[in-house]
Design an enzyme around this catalytic site. Structure first.
Site, PDB file in Angstrom:
ATOM      1  N   LYS A   8     117.123 -16.639  43.092  1.00 18.23           N
ATOM      2  CA  LYS A   8     117.330 -17.831  41.756  1.00 18.23           C
ATOM      3  C   LYS A   8     116.692 -19.018  41.994  1.00 18.23           C
ATOM      4  O   LYS A   8     116.576 -19.550  43.266  1.00 18.23           O
ATOM      5  CB  LYS A   8     119.008 -18.057  41.725  1.00 18.23           C
ATOM      6  CG  LYS A   8     119.923 -18.448  43.079  1.00 18.23           C
ATOM      7  CD  LYS A   8     119.727 -19.797  43.044  1.00 18.23           C
ATOM      8  CE  LYS A   8     120.418 -20.549  44.476  1.00 18.23           C
ATOM      9  NZ  LYS A   8     120.343 -21.867  44.646  1.00 18.23           N
ATOM     10  N   ASP A 140     127.872 -18.876  45.330  1.00 17.49           N
ATOM     11  CA  ASP A 140     126.744 -18.288  44.507  1.00 17.49           C
ATOM     12  C   ASP A 140     126.707 -16.973  44.099  1.00 17.49           C
ATOM     13  O   ASP A 140     126.044 -16.351  43.619  1.00 17.49           O
ATOM     14  CB  ASP A 140     125.378 -18.774  45.155  1.00 17.49           C
ATOM     15  CG  ASP A 140     125.094 -20.318  45.183  1.00 17.49           C
ATOM     16  OD1 ASP A 140     125.623 -20.831  44.503  1.00 17.49           O
ATOM     17  OD2 ASP A 140     123.966 -20.510  45.758  1.00 17.49           O
TER      18      ASP A 140
END
Length: 297
Positions: A8, A140
């Protein structure tokens, strides 16, 4: 089949406050890229989770893949599936993402494990449950579980689906490893950026409040960022050492990558090109798995 564990990028990251427990409030925009690790799973009834290859310096019990598998087994047991104790798997990790780079590799590995084993073990736990398990493993992990680009607030747990432009990125990893705690504990870290709504933030130039501290403490990161900024808007992702430059086309990114390779030919700096994607490759693989499973019935 191979299950992707994509990286990401934090397209922006702002620190808006600090809680009494020391955690930081933030606003960040997560987007996946079509580049990452790969995991394969062979289910068995041994009750054991075996992972190969071992990650140097990381004990099995500290490996987020192992933790995710154990958490999934425990949740299934708690929900009335006593056979969960016998669930086992042999997991192979093909690691390409650099550790400590801010690309979310460990969190993504954990999410892929939750998604894949939930399907392979036929547990069929809902996505909300998997995201809750993921949050206990790391802030996350839920965004990787849900698989949609997202605007995150709070300490990262409040997710709002988002659809930022899917650009091409040149991502580089300087020869530096950065500990998140060193950045978030730094006395000069900005902790009072104004909270703004997503619509407003999308109209403004993107930034990262951690970048000033990282470039201050790590000259190699500052050097590579300065070089990238000659060619395209560039910044730090997360609190790691990875930097990314954004481009409208793959060709434009490749031209700069070639220049970058010449620029760093005497060093082993890691660099690659990837496409930003708002739907995680993991969820596309999950859909393919379910389709294949349905076809086999």
């Amino acid at each position: 089949m191979a299950w992707p564990s994509p990286a990401k990028l934090n397209l922006f990251l702002y620190i808006t406050g600090q809680l009494a427990n020391g955690y930081h409030e933030l606003q960040t925009l997560f987007q996946f890229i079509d580049f990452g690790d790969t995991l394969t799973f062979a289910a068995n009834n041994s009750g054991n989770i075996h992972i190969e290859p071992a990650i140097s310096g990381v004990a099995l019990e500290d490996n987020l893949i192992w933790k995710a598998a154990q958490a999934l087994k425990q949740e299934a047991f708690n929900q009335g599936y006593p056979e969960a104790a016998q669930l086992g798997a042999h997991i192979h990790l093909t690691k390409v993402l650099p550790m400590g780079g801010g690309l979310g590799g460990g969190s993504s590995n954990a999410a892929t494990t939750l998604i894949a084993l939930n399907a392979i073990w036929n547990l069929n736990l809902p996505m909300d449950t998997l995201a809750e398990l993921g949050l206990k493993l790391g802030a996350d992990v839920p965004v990787f579980v849900r698989g949609q680009a997202a605007f995150a607030e709070g300490v990262g747990e409040k997710l709002t689906p988002a659809t930022p432009e899917e650009k091409w990125y040149l991502v580089i990893k300087p020869e530096t490893n950065i500990a998140t705690v060193d950045i978030f504990s730094h006395q000069n870290l900005t902790r009072n950026t104004e909270k703004r709504d997503l619509h407003t933030l999308l109209q403004l130039p993107y930034g990262n409040d951690c970048q000033k501290i990282v470039t201050l403490l790590y000259p190699e990161v500052a050097k590579q960022l300065s070089w990238l900024l000659q060619y395209a808007p560039s910044r730090l992702t997360g609190t790691g050492s990875c930097l990314f430059a954004e481009f409208d086309t793959q060709q434009a990114a490749e031209i700069v990558l070639e220049k970058f390779n010449d620029h760093t030919k005497l060093n082993s700096v890691f660099g690659f090109i990837a496409k930003g994607v708002n739907i995680s490759p993991l969820h596309k693989t999950l859909a393919d798995y379910k389709q294949a499973d349905n076809n086999s019935i």
